[in-house]
Scaffold this motif. Sequence first.
Motif, PDB file in Angstrom:
ATOM      1  N   PRO A  81       5.249 -35.571 -42.473  1.00  0.00           N
ATOM      2  CA  PRO A  81       4.340 -34.938 -43.436  1.00  0.00           C
ATOM      3  C   PRO A  81       3.532 -33.798 -42.840  1.00  0.00           C
ATOM      4  CG  PRO A  81       4.318 -37.302 -43.761  1.00  0.00           C
ATOM      5  CD  PRO A  81       5.152 -37.055 -42.539  1.00  0.00           C
ATOM      6  N   ARG A  82       3.084 -33.923 -41.582  1.00  0.00           N
ATOM      7  CA  ARG A  82       2.283 -32.857 -40.990  1.00  0.00           C
ATOM      8  C   ARG A  82       3.119 -31.589 -40.785  1.00  0.00           C
ATOM      9  NH1 ARG A  82       3.247 -32.311 -35.586  1.00  0.00           N
ATOM     10  NH2 ARG A  82       4.200 -34.045 -34.458  1.00  0.00           N
ATOM     11  N   GLN A  83       4.426 -31.754 -40.517  1.00  0.00           N
ATOM     12  CA  GLN A  83       5.289 -30.583 -40.380  1.00  0.00           C
ATOM     13  C   GLN A  83       5.473 -29.879 -41.728  1.00  0.00           C
ATOM     14  OE1 GLN A  83       8.587 -32.809 -38.421  1.00  0.00           O
ATOM     15  NE2 GLN A  83       8.571 -31.125 -36.948  1.00  0.00           N
ATOM     16  N   ILE A  84       5.611 -30.686 -42.764  1.00  0.00           N
ATOM     17  CA  ILE A  84       5.749 -30.110 -44.105  1.00  0.00           C
ATOM     18  C   ILE A  84       4.463 -29.396 -44.502  1.00  0.00           C
ATOM     19  CG2 ILE A  84       6.144 -30.644 -46.538  1.00  0.00           C
ATOM     20  CD1 ILE A  84       7.824 -33.048 -45.584  1.00  0.00           C
ATOM     21  N   GLY A  85       3.332 -29.978 -44.143  1.00  0.00           N
ATOM     22  CA  GLY A  85       2.056 -29.328 -44.414  1.00  0.00           C
ATOM     23  C   GLY A  85       1.921 -28.011 -43.671  1.00  0.00           C
ATOM     24  N   ALA A  86       2.388 -27.995 -42.417  1.00  0.00           N
ATOM     25  CA  ALA A  86       2.316 -26.775 -41.612  1.00  0.00           C
ATOM     26  C   ALA A  86       3.146 -25.658 -42.234  1.00  0.00           C
ATOM     27  CB  ALA A  86       2.780 -27.055 -40.192  1.00  0.00           C
ATOM     28  N   LEU A  87       4.234 -26.019 -42.891  1.00  0.00           N
ATOM     29  CA  LEU A  87       5.045 -25.005 -43.568  1.00  0.00           C
ATOM     30  C   LEU A  87       4.212 -24.229 -44.582  1.00  0.00           C
ATOM     31  CD1 LEU A  87       8.413 -26.872 -44.284  1.00  0.00           C
ATOM     32  CD2 LEU A  87       8.104 -24.874 -42.820  1.00  0.00           C
ATOM     33  N   GLY A  88       3.411 -24.944 -45.339  1.00  0.00           N
ATOM     34  CA  GLY A  88       2.601 -24.307 -46.363  1.00  0.00           C
ATOM     35  C   GLY A  88       1.525 -23.388 -45.810  1.00  0.00           C
ATOM     36  N   GLU A  89       1.171 -23.549 -44.528  1.00  0.00           N
ATOM     37  CA  GLU A  89       0.138 -22.735 -43.903  1.00  0.00           C
ATOM     38  C   GLU A  89       0.704 -21.542 -43.138  1.00  0.00           C
ATOM     39  OE1 GLU A  89      -3.340 -23.345 -44.060  1.00  0.00           O
ATOM     40  OE2 GLU A  89      -2.554 -24.557 -45.700  1.00  0.00           O
ATOM     41  N   ALA A  90       2.027 -21.432 -43.038  1.00  0.00           N
ATOM     42  CA  ALA A  90       2.641 -20.378 -42.235  1.00  0.00           C
ATOM     43  C   ALA A  90       2.496 -19.011 -42.884  1.00  0.00           C
ATOM     44  CB  ALA A  90       4.118 -20.699 -42.021  1.00  0.00           C
ATOM     45  N   ASP A  91       2.419 -17.974 -42.048  1.00  0.00           N
ATOM     46  CA  ASP A  91       2.477 -16.596 -42.549  1.00  0.00           C
ATOM     47  C   ASP A  91       3.921 -16.204 -42.853  1.00  0.00           C
ATOM     48  OD1 ASP A  91      -0.316 -16.047 -42.234  1.00  0.00           O
ATOM     49  OD2 ASP A  91       0.016 -15.852 -40.077  1.00  0.00           O
ATOM     50  N   VAL A  92       4.840 -16.659 -41.990  1.00  0.00           N
ATOM     51  CA  VAL A  92       6.262 -16.374 -42.165  1.00  0.00           C
ATOM     52  C   VAL A  92       7.053 -17.633 -41.851  1.00  0.00           C
ATOM     53  CG1 VAL A  92       8.253 -15.000 -41.412  1.00  0.00           C
ATOM     54  CG2 VAL A  92       5.974 -13.954 -41.473  1.00  0.00           C
ATOM     55  N   ILE A  93       8.026 -17.954 -42.692  1.00  0.00           N
ATOM     56  CA  ILE A  93       8.973 -19.040 -42.402  1.00  0.00           C
ATOM     57  C   ILE A  93      10.341 -18.406 -42.196  1.00  0.00           C
ATOM     58  CG2 ILE A  93      10.159 -21.073 -43.301  1.00  0.00           C
ATOM     59  CD1 ILE A  93       7.660 -21.748 -44.885  1.00  0.00           C
ATOM     60  N   LEU A  94      10.970 -18.780 -41.090  1.00  0.00           N
ATOM     61  CA  LEU A  94      12.284 -18.249 -40.763  1.00  0.00           C
ATOM     62  C   LEU A  94      13.257 -19.412 -40.616  1.00  0.00           C
ATOM     63  CD1 LEU A  94      14.117 -15.901 -39.941  1.00  0.00           C
ATOM     64  CD2 LEU A  94      13.194 -16.081 -37.613  1.00  0.00           C
ATOM     65  N   VAL A 180      15.155  -9.828 -39.796  1.00  0.00           N
ATOM     66  CA  VAL A 180      13.928 -10.510 -39.362  1.00  0.00           C
ATOM     67  C   VAL A 180      12.880  -9.482 -38.947  1.00  0.00           C
ATOM     68  CG1 VAL A 180      12.936 -12.044 -37.621  1.00  0.00           C
ATOM     69  CG2 VAL A 180      15.123 -12.618 -38.687  1.00  0.00           C
ATOM     70  N   GLY A 181      13.310  -8.446 -38.233  1.00  0.00           N
ATOM     71  CA  GLY A 181      12.373  -7.394 -37.845  1.00  0.00           C
ATOM     72  C   GLY A 181      11.721  -6.748 -39.055  1.00  0.00           C
ATOM     73  N   SER A 182      12.505  -6.475 -40.075  1.00  0.00           N
ATOM     74  CA  SER A 182      11.965  -5.877 -41.304  1.00  0.00           C
ATOM     75  C   SER A 182      10.966  -6.811 -41.978  1.00  0.00           C
ATOM     76  CB  SER A 182      13.106  -5.542 -42.264  1.00  0.00           C
ATOM     77  OG  SER A 182      13.959  -4.556 -41.723  1.00  0.00           O
ATOM     78  N   ALA A 183      11.271  -8.122 -41.960  1.00  0.00           N
ATOM     79  CA  ALA A 183      10.368  -9.098 -42.569  1.00  0.00           C
ATOM     80  C   ALA A 183       9.033  -9.155 -41.827  1.00  0.00           C
ATOM     81  CB  ALA A 183      11.024 -10.473 -42.586  1.00  0.00           C
ATOM     82  N   PHE A 184       9.070  -9.059 -40.502  1.00  0.00           N
ATOM     83  CA  PHE A 184       7.835  -9.068 -39.716  1.00  0.00           C
ATOM     84  C   PHE A 184       7.017  -7.804 -39.984  1.00  0.00           C
ATOM     85  CE2 PHE A 184       8.822 -12.156 -35.964  1.00  0.00           C
ATOM     86  CZ  PHE A 184       9.088 -13.164 -36.879  1.00  0.00           C
ATOM     87  N   GLU A 185       7.703  -6.683 -40.117  1.00  0.00           N
ATOM     88  CA  GLU A 185       6.996  -5.433 -40.433  1.00  0.00           C
ATOM     89  C   GLU A 185       6.261  -5.547 -41.766  1.00  0.00           C
ATOM     90  OE1 GLU A 185       9.384  -1.857 -40.110  1.00  0.00           O
ATOM     91  OE2 GLU A 185      10.636  -2.827 -38.592  1.00  0.00           O
ATOM     92  N   LYS A 186       6.913  -6.170 -42.729  1.00  0.00           N
ATOM     93  CA  LYS A 186       6.302  -6.338 -44.052  1.00  0.00           C
ATOM     94  C   LYS A 186       5.101  -7.285 -43.990  1.00  0.00           C
ATOM     95  CE  LYS A 186       7.257  -8.232 -48.647  1.00  0.00           C
ATOM     96  NZ  LYS A 186       8.245  -8.954 -49.495  1.00  0.00           N
ATOM     97  N   ASP A 188       3.261  -8.024 -41.368  1.00  0.00           N
ATOM     98  CA  ASP A 188       2.210  -7.577 -40.438  1.00  0.00           C
ATOM     99  C   ASP A 188       2.377  -6.077 -40.162  1.00  0.00           C
ATOM    100  OD1 ASP A 188       0.204  -7.440 -38.529  1.00  0.00           O
ATOM    101  OD2 ASP A 188       1.425  -8.348 -36.927  1.00  0.00           O
ATOM    102  N   PRO A 189       2.085  -5.237 -41.146  1.00  0.00           N
ATOM    103  CA  PRO A 189       2.339  -3.792 -41.009  1.00  0.00           C
ATOM    104  C   PRO A 189       1.566  -3.134 -39.875  1.00  0.00           C
ATOM    105  CG  PRO A 189       1.085  -4.273 -43.018  1.00  0.00           C
ATOM    106  CD  PRO A 189       1.560  -5.582 -42.487  1.00  0.00           C
ATOM    107  N   ASP A 190       0.449  -3.714 -39.448  1.00  0.00           N
ATOM    108  CA  ASP A 190      -0.329  -3.119 -38.363  1.00  0.00           C
ATOM    109  C   ASP A 190       0.461  -3.049 -37.058  1.00  0.00           C
ATOM    110  OD1 ASP A 190      -2.443  -2.797 -40.055  1.00  0.00           O
ATOM    111  OD2 ASP A 190      -3.579  -4.535 -39.327  1.00  0.00           O
ATOM    112  N   HIS A 191       1.441  -3.935 -36.903  1.00  0.00           N
ATOM    113  CA  HIS A 191       2.226  -3.973 -35.665  1.00  0.00           C
ATOM    114  C   HIS A 191       3.696  -3.630 -35.923  1.00  0.00           C
ATOM    115  CE1 HIS A 191      -1.214  -6.800 -34.710  1.00  0.00           C
ATOM    116  NE2 HIS A 191      -1.322  -5.869 -33.768  1.00  0.00           N
ATOM    117  N   ALA A 192       3.946  -2.901 -37.000  1.00  0.00           N
ATOM    118  CA  ALA A 192       5.322  -2.594 -37.397  1.00  0.00           C
ATOM    119  C   ALA A 192       6.076  -1.852 -36.303  1.00  0.00           C
ATOM    120  CB  ALA A 192       5.323  -1.785 -38.692  1.00  0.00           C
ATOM    121  N   ALA A 193       5.410  -0.916 -35.627  1.00  0.00           N
ATOM    122  CA  ALA A 193       6.088  -0.130 -34.593  1.00  0.00           C
ATOM    123  C   ALA A 193       6.588  -1.021 -33.458  1.00  0.00           C
ATOM    124  CB  ALA A 193       5.158   0.950 -34.054  1.00  0.00           C
TER     125      ALA A 193
END
Length: 333
Positions: A81-94, A180-186, A188-193
């Motif tokens: 259950p704690r892992q499932i809960g952590a999913l809901g708190e993630a910024d990105v799920i891969l 995946v790189g494109s998803a991270f850019e979206k 967290d655009p501040d670190h896109a470069a």
Amino acid sequence: MNVRRLIPTTALAGAVALGLVSLSACAGTSDAADGDKGGKLDVVASFYPMQYLAERIGGGHVAVETLTKPGVEPHDLELKPRQIGALGEADVILYLKGVQPAVDEAIAQAGVENTVDAATLTKLEAHGTGAGHDHGHGEEGHDHADEHAGEEGHDHGSEAGADPHVWLDPVKYAEVAKGVGSAFEKADPDHAADYRKNTDALVKKLGDLDTEFETGLKNTATRTFITTHSAFGYLAERYHLDQEGISGLDPESEPSPARMKELQEIAARDKVSTVFFETLASDRTAKTLAGDTGLKTDVLDPLEGITDKSRGSDYIEVMRSNLTALKKALGAK
């Protein structure tokens, strides 16, 4: 894939609710919920191939938690259950849909905006069908399932019958890395470069790895290899080899006596020297076949997890070990 451990939807929905409610209480025990992330992008990866991409592309800007710990067979993962809960708190799920049914279900329930299914970032194909063999060279050995998929433009996403093991083909893995790189850019655009720079560096490494495989396996005494688990269909297709799987795509399935007899005949006909087993699954059937046919055994790692038994500490090193093992078994010149 193995579906016997799939969590019923109703039970899972309850677990999701419990996980979300109890997340703060479990913060001390959950890596994904472990205190302050220092402003980093919080990424949850389903298993090692996704974790590797997240860490290499994210660099110092991400905090990566993997749902599948080292030594755990990914197909059999049962989420707490704690892992499932952590999913809901993630910024990105891969994740890669089709590898871990329980994870697929939990992620669908989590509803995180930046959820990336690696299976949608490249073309999936059908491997491991029929008796469990995949032919990757020439017209005579072309797999009928692959031929049909090609006529239809290949299977997209994680449709029934599609082989999810794309990470074992460096070219397809590079396609996933770009997505995946494109998803991270979206997210967290501040670190896109930085994400673009890291993605480009990883894609170059994978390109170099592809060249090593292409060169190393160009001239061999045989093109056939036997494995316990039909995970290497994309690799076989990429480098014009024939994979003969003792089991199909499910590493826990038991081969029939007829299949074992067929493999003995194939080994004799194609001058196979080695039966490969893997680090996270039983080697019993491989050793049985090897004993019946007088063949050697060796490890071909499907890279579903890194353990102390892995021949290498990361994806690139283990893939190079796989190349060494294949060159030896196939009689590379």
